[in-house]
Design an enzyme around this catalytic site. Structure first.
Site, PDB file in Angstrom:
ATOM      1  N   LEU A 328      -4.787   6.924   0.521  1.00 43.82           N
ATOM      2  CA  LEU A 328      -3.808   7.102   1.595  1.00 43.82           C
ATOM      3  C   LEU A 328      -3.160   8.458   1.577  1.00 43.82           C
ATOM      4  CD1 LEU A 328      -1.640   4.123   2.458  1.00 43.82           C
ATOM      5  CD2 LEU A 328      -3.545   5.172   3.614  1.00 43.82           C
ATOM      6  N   GLY A 329      -3.170   9.079   0.436  1.00 48.10           N
ATOM      7  CA  GLY A 329      -2.515  10.367   0.380  1.00 48.10           C
ATOM      8  C   GLY A 329      -2.358  10.773  -1.056  1.00 48.10           C
ATOM      9  N   GLY A 331       0.333  12.415  -4.092  1.00 47.30           N
ATOM     10  CA  GLY A 331       1.716  12.681  -4.421  1.00 47.30           C
ATOM     11  C   GLY A 331       1.803  12.944  -5.891  1.00 47.30           C
ATOM     12  N   GLY A 332       2.972  13.237  -6.340  1.00 43.43           N
ATOM     13  CA  GLY A 332       3.062  13.415  -7.774  1.00 43.43           C
ATOM     14  C   GLY A 332       4.346  14.043  -8.218  1.00 43.43           C
ATOM     15  N   PHE A 333       4.426  14.204  -9.473  1.00 46.33           N
ATOM     16  CA  PHE A 333       5.603  14.803 -10.066  1.00 46.33           C
ATOM     17  C   PHE A 333       5.189  16.082 -10.741  1.00 46.33           C
ATOM     18  CE2 PHE A 333       5.913  10.238 -10.330  1.00 46.33           C
ATOM     19  CZ  PHE A 333       7.137   9.993  -9.751  1.00 46.33           C
ATOM     20  N   ASP A 422      14.462  11.794   0.235  1.00 45.68           N
ATOM     21  CA  ASP A 422      13.424  12.032   1.246  1.00 45.68           C
ATOM     22  C   ASP A 422      13.408  10.893   2.257  1.00 45.68           C
ATOM     23  OD1 ASP A 422      11.462  13.481   2.494  1.00 45.68           O
ATOM     24  OD2 ASP A 422       9.837  12.783   1.212  1.00 45.68           O
TER      25      ASP A 422
END
Ligand SMILES: *[C@@H]1O[C@H](CO)[C@@H](O)[C@H](O)[C@H]1NC(C)=O
Ligand SMILES: *[C@@H]1O[C@H](CO)[C@@H](O)[C@H](O)[C@H]1NC(C)=O
Ligand SMILES: *[C@@H]1O[C@H](CO)[C@@H](O)[C@H](O)[C@H]1NC(C)=O
Ligand SMILES: *[C@@H]1O[C@H](CO)[C@@H](O)[C@H](O)[C@H]1NC(C)=O
Length: 605
Positions: A328-329, A331-333, A422
């Site tokens: 789906l996409g 992301g991360g840190f 966010d």
């Protein structure tokens, strides 16, 4: 279709940097088939441009997206150059927005622009995946030459041609390297090089573009110590003596989740967000082997009841080995292991009807995957702007109260004050009965109640972000309240956070907050209500949502309500606030407008 004509402008920026580098920028806009002011194409374009810079910044320096549907669909793509940092890229998009989108290419259906730190392209025709071999411009070191052209040229050729296959085969479509060579005076020099393609290109298209550009580099600037060739699909640069200062932007936030049928939602630290099939709910098998380190990590998480551990293999199978079509996409840190452990602990302790629930986690080597409850209905973003199914007011009002209640829990009721940072419609998920659930805690950070603010890396999404915090980089409960305010207005007005206003000749794009405030000032706030509702709403509720939205998005941080005060008004338990007729400081005309360039040290509370 008649061939489209292009106006190519290359503007030389007068300033010379300290290093003697000429800065140039180029752009090309179509001059035929222009769209008109206030047209659907323009609305789509502004929506696209509204999100693209931020998603580029969030997505490791590259983003591609579309807005609207045919015949007014707009295709867009943006990239940050790898030898520029995040601030330079952000500033570059700001300049480009002013110079290209709002000015030189104002009515062009198609435009492409290469500036010093970034690149932007949009069109009504899809161009994804096909290399554009056009050259925008060259940048070179002024009055700085190597003493031995031949040996430099030979080294440059071998350095740069070596980078081509490497960049073409890398997932980021990027490679850098360095090479030593000895000049005619016998001294050793180091030469640095980079090659970068837009990430929509296949390896072969990327190779095609880079091969041409590398050849250009040698022929156009035979003996300069620095040279680049910039184009609309790839970029090459070299420099003798000083490294190029490569900054690979991190992936910091997952892009908005498309509406999709699968079942569980995962964030994978450092890398990915996936949706999973129901299969991964099966009972976990015994963990056969654990290093002491992993064991400790497991113990840490398992002290809390609730989320459970998944085996990596289970998730692998459930996602069909993390196949692209289930992805789906991303992301991360950016943070280290310690930070993400504390992040998971915080997230796993949260329990609220209006928060997306963490179901489990999986730790495998360097990866951490978080498994979230599936939200089959998708995000609020998709539903509120769905032209075919107009969301009823009753549903919208419930969603407003739900998000408010989730924020109240995060800010005041949970054990520690937690900032979401966010809040935007694409992060608000809906369950099967349309109960709103705030998701994506990828950016959530624990804050100290006494400190009230937390210095952050640039986060949040431009149009929903407290403008004061956007550039100072400090977030607080009041910046969450600001984003909540913009979301309230978006729900009540059924408009995106940027509104295109037009009368016969003039057009402008203004922030939704300004737009609603104008209605408020005229004493006709209900005129801002979503016209698609046909007046089918409770006027008191609508007014409270609109006015609370303005109050929350008040330009003065200290005049914003706490989330509890906002909820009291939304529930009609408290009187509406009295706001000034004119919005106090109107500086939202450009999403990039910068107020107070000095980083704030007091935080945003
Ligand atoms: C179309 O718009 C561009 C600016 O976007 C302008 O330069 C050009 O002259 C326009 N063409 C026509 C035919 O109006
Ligand atoms: C630089 O080297 C390449 C590859 O050997 C060659 O094709 C090109 O002509 C050279 N350019 C100059 C200016 O010597
Ligand atoms: C690529 O650039 C980075 C950052 O400047 C540097 O640390 C790294 O060593 C470079 N890689 C190579 C192979 O030169
Ligand atoms: C190399 O640099 C010198 C300046 O030092 C310039 O005059 C000359 O034309 C350059 N050589 C070529 C082949 O362009």
């Amino acid at each position: 279709m008649a061939p489209r004509r292009f106006l190519v402008l290359v503007l030389a920026v007068v300033s010379l940097l300290a290093g003697g580098i000429a800065l140039v920028a180029g752009q090309a806009c179509s001059t035929t088939g222009n769209f008109t002011s206030g047209s659907q194409y323009q609305v789509n374009l502004l929506n696209l441009i509204g999100d693209l810079p931020q998603s580029t910044m969030d997505n490791g320096g590259f983003a591609e997206s579309t807005a609207g549907s045919a015949p007014d669909k707009v295709f867009g793509l943006a990239m940050c150059y790898a030898d520029r940092d995040a601030t330079q890229c952000r500033d570059c998009f700001r300049d480009m927005y002013r110079d290209v989108v709002q000015s030189k290419c104002r009515f062009s259906r198609e435009a492409k622009a290469c500036y010093d730190a970034c690149f932007l392209r949009y069109s009504d025709l899809s161009f994804s995946g096909v290399a554009d071999l056009g050259i925008s411009h060259y940048v070179w070191g002024v009055n700085s030459y190597v003493s031995d052209m031949e040996s430099m040229n030979a080294s440059r050729w071998s350095l740069m041609t070596g980078l081509v296959p490497e960049a073409a085969s890398s997932p980021l479509r990027f490679a850098n390297d360095s090479k030593e060579y000895t000049d005619s005076q016998g001294s050793t020099q180091v030469m640095y090089g980079l090659a970068q393609c837009t990430r929509d290109l296949s390896a072969s298209e990327c190779t095609r573009c880079l091969n041409k550009f590398v050849a250009e580099l040698s022929s156009s600037r035979p003996n300069n110590t620095y040279g680049t060739v910039k184009g609309y699909s790839c970029y090459v640069a070299y420099r003798v003596g000083i490294d190029l200062g490569i900054t690979i932007l991190p992936v910091t936030a997952p892009p908005p989740a498309p509406v999709h049928p699968p079942v569980v939602f995962i964030i994978c630290t450092g890398i990915l967000v996936w949706f999973l099939l129901r299969r991964c709910r099966k009972k976990p098998r015994q963990i056969e082997h654990d290093t002491t380190d992993e064991k400790a990590l497991q113990d840490e998480f398992e002290k809390q009841a609730g989320p459970r551990r998944f085996r990596y293999g289970e998730l692998e199978v459930a996602t069909n080995f993390f196949s692209e079509d289930k992805k789906l996409g991303e992301g991360g840190f950016e943070s280290g292991r310690k930070e993400y452990i504390s992040e998971v602990k915080i997230i796993s302790q949260l329990r609220h009807r209006n928060l997306v629930q963490l179901i489990g986690w999986c730790h495998d080597g360097s990866k951490l995957l978080l498994v979230y409850q599936l939200m089959p209905t998708g995000s609020l973003d998709a539903h509120i702007h769905d032209q075919n199914n107009i969301m009823s007011w009753q549903l919208r009002y419930e969603i407003v109260l739900g998000i408010g209640s989730a924020l109240l829990y995060l800010h005041q009721d949970s054990e520690q004050c937690i900032l979401h940072r966010d809040i935007k419609p694409s992060n608000i998920m809906l369950d099967a009965s349309f109960v709103a659930k705030l998701g994506d805690f990828g950016l959530a950070r624990l804050i100290d109640r006494d400190r009230q603010s937390y210095t952050t890396a640039q986060a949040g999404t431009m149009w929903y972000m407290d403008p004061e915090c956007m550039f100072s980089g400090t977030a607080s409960t009041s910046s969450d309240v600001y984003s909540f305010g913009v979301v309230l207005l978006e729900i009540a007005c059924g408009r995106r956070s940027i509104v295109v206003v037009s009368n016969t000749e003039e057009y402008a794009s203004i922030h939704l907050v300004d737009w609603v405030w104008e209605h408020y000032g005229r004493g006709r706030i209900l005129d801002a209500a979503d016209v698609r509702l046909n007046g089918d709403f409770d006027a008191k509720e609508m007014e409270s949502v609109l006015v609370t939205g303005l109050w929350c998005a008040h330009p003065e941080r200290n005049l914003r309500p706490s989330i509890r005060q906002a909820i009291n008004v939304l529930r009609l338990d408290a009187a509406l606030p009295k706001l000034p007729k004119k919005m106090p400081v109107s500086n939202y005309l450009s999403p990039f407008s910068k107020r107070g360039s000095e980083p704030s040290t007091q935080g945003c509370h």
